[in-house]
Design a protein around this motif. Structure first.
Motif, PDB file in Angstrom:
ATOM      1  N   ARG A 293      36.096  65.488  67.262  1.00 42.36           N
ATOM      2  CA  ARG A 293      35.414  66.142  66.154  1.00 42.36           C
ATOM      3  C   ARG A 293      34.546  67.294  66.650  1.00 42.36           C
ATOM      4  O   ARG A 293      33.978  67.230  67.737  1.00 42.36           O
ATOM      5  CB  ARG A 293      34.528  65.146  65.385  1.00 42.36           C
ATOM      6  N   TRP A 312      28.269  70.895  59.052  1.00 41.26           N
ATOM      7  CA  TRP A 312      29.664  70.578  58.752  1.00 41.26           C
ATOM      8  C   TRP A 312      30.287  69.820  59.914  1.00 41.26           C
ATOM      9  O   TRP A 312      29.763  69.808  61.028  1.00 41.26           O
ATOM     10  CB  TRP A 312      30.480  71.799  58.375  1.00 41.26           C
ATOM     11  N   TYR A 314      34.431  68.975  61.503  1.00 37.76           N
ATOM     12  CA  TYR A 314      35.865  69.265  61.414  1.00 37.76           C
ATOM     13  C   TYR A 314      36.587  68.422  62.454  1.00 37.76           C
ATOM     14  O   TYR A 314      36.094  68.269  63.581  1.00 37.76           O
ATOM     15  CB  TYR A 314      36.121  70.753  61.659  1.00 37.76           C
ATOM     16  N   LEU A 343      38.230  79.000  62.497  1.00 41.40           N
ATOM     17  CA  LEU A 343      37.347  78.493  61.454  1.00 41.40           C
ATOM     18  C   LEU A 343      36.258  79.510  61.138  1.00 41.40           C
ATOM     19  O   LEU A 343      35.857  80.297  62.006  1.00 41.40           O
ATOM     20  CB  LEU A 343      36.648  77.201  61.899  1.00 41.40           C
ATOM     21  N   GLY A 348      32.819  75.900  58.476  1.00 42.13           N
ATOM     22  CA  GLY A 348      33.842  74.990  58.972  1.00 42.13           C
ATOM     23  C   GLY A 348      35.154  75.104  58.235  1.00 42.13           C
ATOM     24  O   GLY A 348      36.096  74.339  58.498  1.00 42.13           O
ATOM     25  N   ASN A 349      35.274  76.061  57.320  1.00 44.99           N
ATOM     26  CA  ASN A 349      36.513  76.242  56.578  1.00 44.99           C
ATOM     27  C   ASN A 349      37.578  76.884  57.463  1.00 44.99           C
ATOM     28  O   ASN A 349      37.293  77.799  58.234  1.00 44.99           O
ATOM     29  CB  ASN A 349      36.281  77.118  55.347  1.00 44.99           C
TER      30      ASN A 349
END
Length: 424
Positions: A293, A312, A314, A343, A348-349
């Motif tokens: 992670r 966030w 991910y 990203l 974190g998108n």
């Protein structure tokens, strides 16, 4: 007269800035660069090479090591060791010619600990400043060497660690301190040494009430820390196994912790736009290492900030070994098996994903406006930072590479399994 004084002062300032920039371009002082952010301070970098094309020089390196080179004042320093861990070396080469200037045996071991088959006994990258280079081989020894006369200033091999899979955490310089991590299966700790004498300034052992109940395999860590300034205080960000610690770098006091669990953190933390980014190491499912992670953390808290300061998280194809890279607000990370994910660093998108060929240990580096990804077999993919995958070039050195490439001036220095190579 006043105008002349102002103009003279301005001229001195610009001269100072120019010299500072030139110095930064000619030196590479730590793992992942002089600022440890994966950014090379160069205007241009090589785009095309092979095992013969655009090679300035190529010299053999004694022993084996996965450490990266460091460069200062035209000297290239790197560490290596015998494959069986019985001897530990440091070597210095001339940057322009590749000439070997010195090669020293710093430590010996009659009964070395075992290591992981993919590791080496000389994986930690040295760090360097004007006049001194600092090397670290985990529990096998730590030393400071004079870069002018090549004499050992100090060395010590009395800091124990049961690495289990061999040493890998690189040392860093902070003001008067050399900071090293010795986080193994028993009583993992971080220590700040006086860089001029090697004596301990402070030592912080991971809390026994948390780490003793863990299986020994879950206590070990191989990461390299960074120092960040948060609200006027310098914090050592140390993403150990199981949890991350933020220490007051001057005293060792733990300011905050963030828990993520499980095993063997390797990837170095990042700091960007007020946030700290850390890698968890392996997360286990059904008794097997399953995934890793990546966390973004607000570093302004105190105490246990696990539930309060996460921005966030991910977990889709996050690397376990290579450290991510942030360029212009985008995080680029290459999974050990080759998937690159871009990203938005603040949210974190996912922006895009692309699969590269091969497996990766080396971390990506940003140099001359491009990002360099070098796989274990020495194949390099160069891309342009962008909202989409934009390949610039591909090159193959045809040698095993686990070290981070070093960029100085307009050239790239690459350490392979058996050689040190300068590419233009």
């Amino acid at each position: 007269m006043m105008t002349k004084k102002i103009n003279f002062a301005a001229l001195l300032f610009f001269i100072f800035v120019f010299i500072s920039c030139q110095t930064e371009q000619q030196n590479w002082t730590h793992f992942r660069g002089s600022k440890m952010n994966g950014h090379a301070n160069v205007e241009s970098a090589p785009l095309h090479w092979s095992d013969t094309e655009n090679v300035v020089w190529k010299v053999p390196v004694k022993g084996l090591g996965w450490s990266s080179p460091v460069v200062y004042d035209g000297q290239v320093w790197l560490t290596s060791a015998e494959e069986d861990g019985t001897a530990f070396y440091i070597s210095c080469f001339d940057f322009d010619s590749g000439e070997l200037l010195v090669e020293k045996t710093l430590f010996n071991s009659e009964e070395p600990q075992r290591i992981h088959p993919t590791n080496s006994y000389a994986t930690p990258t040295p760090c360097i400043e004007k006049g001194q280079v600092y090397v670290h081989y985990g529990s096998f020894g730590t030393a400071c060497v004079d870069t002018k006369n090549f004499e050992v200033i100090w060395k010590r091999n009395d800091m124990p660690c049961e690495h289990m899979q061999g040493p890998a955490s690189s040392p860093i310089i902070y003001e008067d301190k050399l900071i090293v991590h010795l986080e193994g299966t028993e009583d993992p700790y971080v220590v700040a040494l006086d860089k001029t004498t090697g004596e301990i300034i402070w030592k912080s052992v991971r809390p026994k009430e948390i780490y003793d109940p863990l299986q020994p395999v879950f206590r070990k860590s191989y990461q390299t820390p960074i120092v960040v300034n948060v609200d006027g205080r310098d914090l050592l960000i140390s993403n150990s196994s199981f949890m991350c610690f933020a220490h007051d770098v001057n005293t060792g006091e733990v300011i905050w912790t963030f828990q993520y669990g499980d095993d063997s953190t390797v990837s170095q933390p990042l700091f960007y736009n007020g946030l700290v980014f850390i890698n968890s190491g392996w997360i286990f499912e059904d008794g097997k290492p399953n995934f890793t992670r990546e966390f973004a953390i607000d570093p302004t808290g105190e105490g246990d900030v696990t539930e309060t300061h996460q921005i966030w998280m991910y977990e889709d194809e996050v690397p376990q070994i290579p450290t991510p890279l942030i360029v212009d607000g985008k995080m680029y990370m290459v999974h050990d098996r080759g998937m690159v994910t871009c990203l938005d660093a603040m949210t974190g998108n996912v922006i895009w994903k692309e699969k590269l060929r091969g497996n990766f240990n080396s971390s990506p580096i940003y140099a001359g406006g491009n990002i360099y990804f070098i796989n274990v077999k020495g194949f390099c993919t160069i891309i342009k930072p962008s909202d989409s995958f934009q390949k610039v070039a591909e090159n193959d050195i045809s040698e095993t590479v686990k070290a981070v490439p070093v960029f100085v001036g307009d050239k790239m220095l690459l350490r392979s399994e058996k050689n040190l190579i300068l590419i233009q």
